[in-house]
Design an enzyme around this catalytic site. Structure first.
Site, PDB file in Angstrom:
ATOM      1  N   HIS A 213       0.963  -1.104  -0.008  1.00  0.00           N
ATOM      2  CA  HIS A 213       0.219   0.007  -0.156  1.00  0.00           C
ATOM      3  C   HIS A 213       0.979   1.143   0.095  1.00  0.00           C
ATOM      4  O   HIS A 213       0.577   2.262  -0.568  1.00  0.00           O
ATOM      5  CB  HIS A 213      -1.206   0.060   1.144  1.00  0.00           C
ATOM      6  CG  HIS A 213      -0.437   0.333   2.451  1.00  0.00           C
ATOM      7  ND1 HIS A 213       0.150  -0.517   3.266  1.00  0.00           N
ATOM      8  CD2 HIS A 213      -0.631   1.646   3.145  1.00  0.00           C
ATOM      9  CE1 HIS A 213       0.331  -0.034   4.450  1.00  0.00           C
ATOM     10  NE2 HIS A 213      -0.055   1.265   4.528  1.00  0.00           N
TER      11      HIS A 213
ATOM     12  N   HIS B 240       7.501  -2.040   2.299  1.00  0.00           N
ATOM     13  CA  HIS B 240       7.343  -0.632   2.273  1.00  0.00           C
ATOM     14  C   HIS B 240       8.506   0.040   1.929  1.00  0.00           C
ATOM     15  O   HIS B 240       8.906   0.841   1.183  1.00  0.00           O
ATOM     16  CB  HIS B 240       6.585  -0.174   3.337  1.00  0.00           C
ATOM     17  CG  HIS B 240       5.240  -0.822   3.801  1.00  0.00           C
ATOM     18  ND1 HIS B 240       4.376  -1.390   2.766  1.00  0.00           N
ATOM     19  CD2 HIS B 240       4.652  -1.256   4.779  1.00  0.00           C
ATOM     20  CE1 HIS B 240       3.286  -2.190   3.338  1.00  0.00           C
ATOM     21  NE2 HIS B 240       3.602  -1.597   4.612  1.00  0.00           N
TER      22      HIS B 240
ATOM     23  N   LYS C  90       7.968   0.769  15.924  1.00  0.00           N
ATOM     24  CA  LYS C  90       6.761   1.109  16.728  1.00  0.00           C
ATOM     25  C   LYS C  90       6.863   1.781  17.961  1.00  0.00           C
ATOM     26  O   LYS C  90       8.058   1.782  18.503  1.00  0.00           O
ATOM     27  CB  LYS C  90       5.891  -0.374  17.317  1.00  0.00           C
ATOM     28  CG  LYS C  90       5.685  -1.206  15.869  1.00  0.00           C
ATOM     29  CD  LYS C  90       4.388  -0.941  15.049  1.00  0.00           C
ATOM     30  CE  LYS C  90       4.222  -2.017  14.194  1.00  0.00           C
ATOM     31  NZ  LYS C  90       3.434  -1.383  12.860  1.00  0.00           N
TER      32      LYS C  90
END
Ligand code: BG6
Length: 481
Positions: free
Chosen positions: A173, A235, A335
Site C-alpha cells: 500500500h 514498504h 513502533k
C-alpha cells in the site's frame, strides 16, 4: 474514461482490512464518481451472513470512518454489497456454486485475498476448481507474501499455477501513497535533480517509517513477523527502489518495474558477521503509561519468540552500481516512537569549496506522512548589513495547501488500478523474491544470535544502536540535528 465494471470478490471480506481500508476506499471512489454504477462487491467469509446482515455490519462499522454526508449515496453504496459463505478446502460446494451463479460472464472479475498468506494457494485452487477463472480475471494478494524466500516462492508458484503473472496484483500500500508516486514525477519530470542524483553529489539517503502505535492485539501475527518482515521487506525497500532506480524509458508498467528490480538485485548482501555491524534491532519496553511489547494485551500470551521480536530496526544498506557506489541508504522503522512520520531524506554533500562560514549541506525531504510534502533545504543569506550570515531555509511544497482537492488514500488509488487492470504500482514476482533474497540472511543471523533486541522505552526514538549506526560515520538521523 468510463470506469470499468467489475465484480470484486473479497475473500476475508468481513475482516479488519476490509472494514478499515477496502470498503472505506471503495466508498470514497464511489462518492467521487470513479466506480461504475454496476460494480459489485461480493464479500466471502465462513460467517453465514445474508446480504442484509453484511450491509448492516458495514453500516455499523464503516459509516463512522467515512464522511457520510449524503444518505442516498450511502444507501446506493450499501446496495452494491453482497455476502456469500464459502468453505475453502471442504466438501461443501454450495457457496462456490452460488458464487458461479452470481458472477457476471461479461465483466472483469477481481479476486481480492484479504486473508493470511497460507490461504492464497488453497483459495486460488478453489476458484479454479469452481471454474471461475476467466481471461478477464485478476487476483490481488495482500502482504505478507510469505515469511522468507522459500515460502514466498511457494505462494508465487501456487498462485502462478492458476493465474498468469499479468493477472496477479501484489499489494504494497505504500506504492499507493501520493508522495511515493510523486517521487517519480519529481525525479523524471524535472530537469534539475537527475544530474545530481548520484554519488558525486549525494552523501547518503535516509528512509524512515516511524509509528506511534504499538502492537496491541496483534501478537499472533507480529511475533512471527517483526519490523523487518512487516515493514522493511516491502514498504521501505519499495521506497528505496523508487529513490534509487534509473530513469525508465517509458512510463510503462514493465519498464518501471524492470528498473526497480535491478535496484533490489544490486543491494549488497548483508550476511554473517556483518549483520551485527550494519543492522540494529530494538524492542519497546513499558514507559510513560504505555505497555512494553511483552505486556501488550493480546489474544495469546508472550512466548520465547516474543522476546526475540524486533519492533524497531535500522539498517545501513548499499547499492552496488555506478550511480550509488559508496552512498549509504539508511532504513529505519519502529513502533511506539515519539511521532508518526514517514519520509525519505536525501542528504547532499557539502559544497566543493566554501567561501562563507557556517554553511550546511542541502537536503531534500519527501514527506509521506503525516502531511504529504516536499522540502528542499537551501542556504540563504540572513538579511542584514553586517557580516554575511548563512541560514538554512526550506523551500517547501505542502500538498494539502497547494492542491485543495482531497488527497486520496493509498487503497483508493490501488483499487482503481486493480479495477482498471493497471499493475504498475504492484509488486512483480521477481521484485518480491529479490527483496526476500536480501532480507533472508539478516533474519538468519538474527535468529542464530544469542543477543536479544536492544530495549528502548516506548515513546523514545529507538535504541542507542540506531544512533551509533550513523554516528560512527559522523552522520545523524534527520530529527536529531
Ligand atoms: C502495514 C503493517 O503494512 O503498514 C503495519 O503491517 C503498519 O504494522 C502499517 O502499521 C503502516 O502503514 P501506514 O500507511 O499507516 O504507514
Amino acid at each position: 474514461p468510463a470506469a470499468h465494471t467489475a465484480d470484486l470478490v473479497v475473500f476475508g471480506g468481513t475482516g479488519d482490512l476490509s472494514m478499515r481500508k477496502l470498503l472505506p476506499a471503495l466508498y470514497h471512489s464511489d462518492r467521487d464518481g470513479r466506480l461504475s454504477p454496476e460494480t459489485r462487491v461480493i464479500a466471502l467469509s465462513r460467517g453465514g451472513l445474508t446480504d442484509a446482515d453484511f450491509r448492516g455490519k458495514v453500516d455499523a462499522q464503516v459509516r463512522d470512518v467515512v464522511p457520510v454526508d449524503d444518505h442516498a449515496m450511502w444507501q446506493r453504496f450499501l446496495g452494491r454489497l453482497h455476502h456469500l459463505t464459502v468453505d475453502v478446502g471442504g466438501q461443501d460446494r454450495t457457496g462456490w456454486d452460488a458464487l458461479r451463479a452470481t458472477l457476471a460472464e461479461d465483466r472483469d472479475r477481481v479476486f481480492y485475498l484479504a486473508s493470511p498468506p497460507r490461504t492464497f494457494g488453497p483459495f486460488c485452487r478453489e476458484v479454479d476448481r469452481a471454474g471461475l477463472v476467466t481471461p478477464r480475471s485478476r487476483v490481488v494478494l495482500e502482504k505478507p507474501l510469505g515469511h522468507d524466500l522459500p515460502s514466498a516462492q511457494r505462494i508465487n508458484d501456487e498462485v502462478g499455477a492458476i493465474f498468469d503473472e499479468h493477472q496477479i496484483f501484489r499489494i504494497d500500500h505504500y506504492l499507493g501513497k501520493e508522495t511515493v508516486q510523486n517521487l517519480l514525477v519529481l525525479r523524471f519530470a524535472n530537469a534539475f535533480l537527475e544530474p545530481i542524483w548520484n554519488s558525486l553529489w549525494i552523501d547518503h539517503v535516509q528512509i524512515t517509517a516511524a509509528e506511534t502505535v504499538g502492537t496491541p492485539g496483534r501478537r499472533g501475527y507480529y511475533d512471527h513477523a517483526g519490523a523487518l518482515r512487516d515493514m522493511v521487506q516491502n514498504h521501505l525497500l519499495q521506497l528505496l527502489t523508487l529513490t534509487a532506480m534509473e530513469p525508465p524509458a517509458r512510463n510503462d508498467r514493465e519498464a518501471i518495474r524492470d528498473e526497480k528490480v535491478k535496484v533490489l538485485q544490486a543491494l549488497r548482501p548483508i550476511t554473517g558477521g556483518e549483520v551485527g555491524r550494519f543492522t540494529v534491532r530494538g524492542q519497546y519496553t513499558a514507559a510513560d503509561g504505555m505497555a512494553g511489547y511483552l505486556e501488550e494485551p493480546g489474544s495469546t500470551p508472550p512466548t520465547e519468540s516474543s522476546e526475540r521480536v524486533e519492533t524497531f530496526t535500522a539498517i545501513r544498506a548499499e547499492i552496488r552500481n555506478w550511480r550509488w557506489a559508496g552512498v549509504p541508504f539508511y532504513l529505519r522503522t519502529g513502533k511506539r516512537l515519539p511521532n508518526r512520520r514517514s519520509e525519505i531524506v536525501v542528504q547532499f554533500k557539502d559544497v566543493p569549496h566554501s567561501i562563507f562560514p557556517g554553511g550546511s549541506p542541502n537536503r531534500l525531504v519527501l514527506r509521506l506522512q503525516p502531511e504529504e510534502g516536499i522540502e528542499l533545504h537551501i542556504m540563504a543569506k540572513e538579511p542584514g548589513a553586517g557580516e554575511v550570515s548563512l541560514k538554512p531555509v526550506p523551500l517547501s511544497l505542502n500538498f494539502g495547501e497547494t492542491f485543495p482537492a482531497r488527497v486520496p488514500e493509498a487503497y483508493e488509488r490501488l483499487l482503481s488500478d486493480v479495477l482498471a487492470g493497471n499493475p504498475t504500482l504492484f509488486m512483480r514476482r521477481d521484485e518480491v523474491e529479490a527483496a526476500w533474497r536480501w532480507i533472508d540472511p539478516i533474519l538468519d543471523a538474527w535468529r542464530s544470535s544469542p543477543e536479544l533486541p536492544e530495549p528502548y522505552p516506548a515513546g523514545t526514538t529507538g535504541p542507542a544502536g540506531a544512533h551509533e549506526l550513523l554516528g560512527r560515520s559522523g552522520r545523524a538521523w534527520h530529527e536529531e540535528e
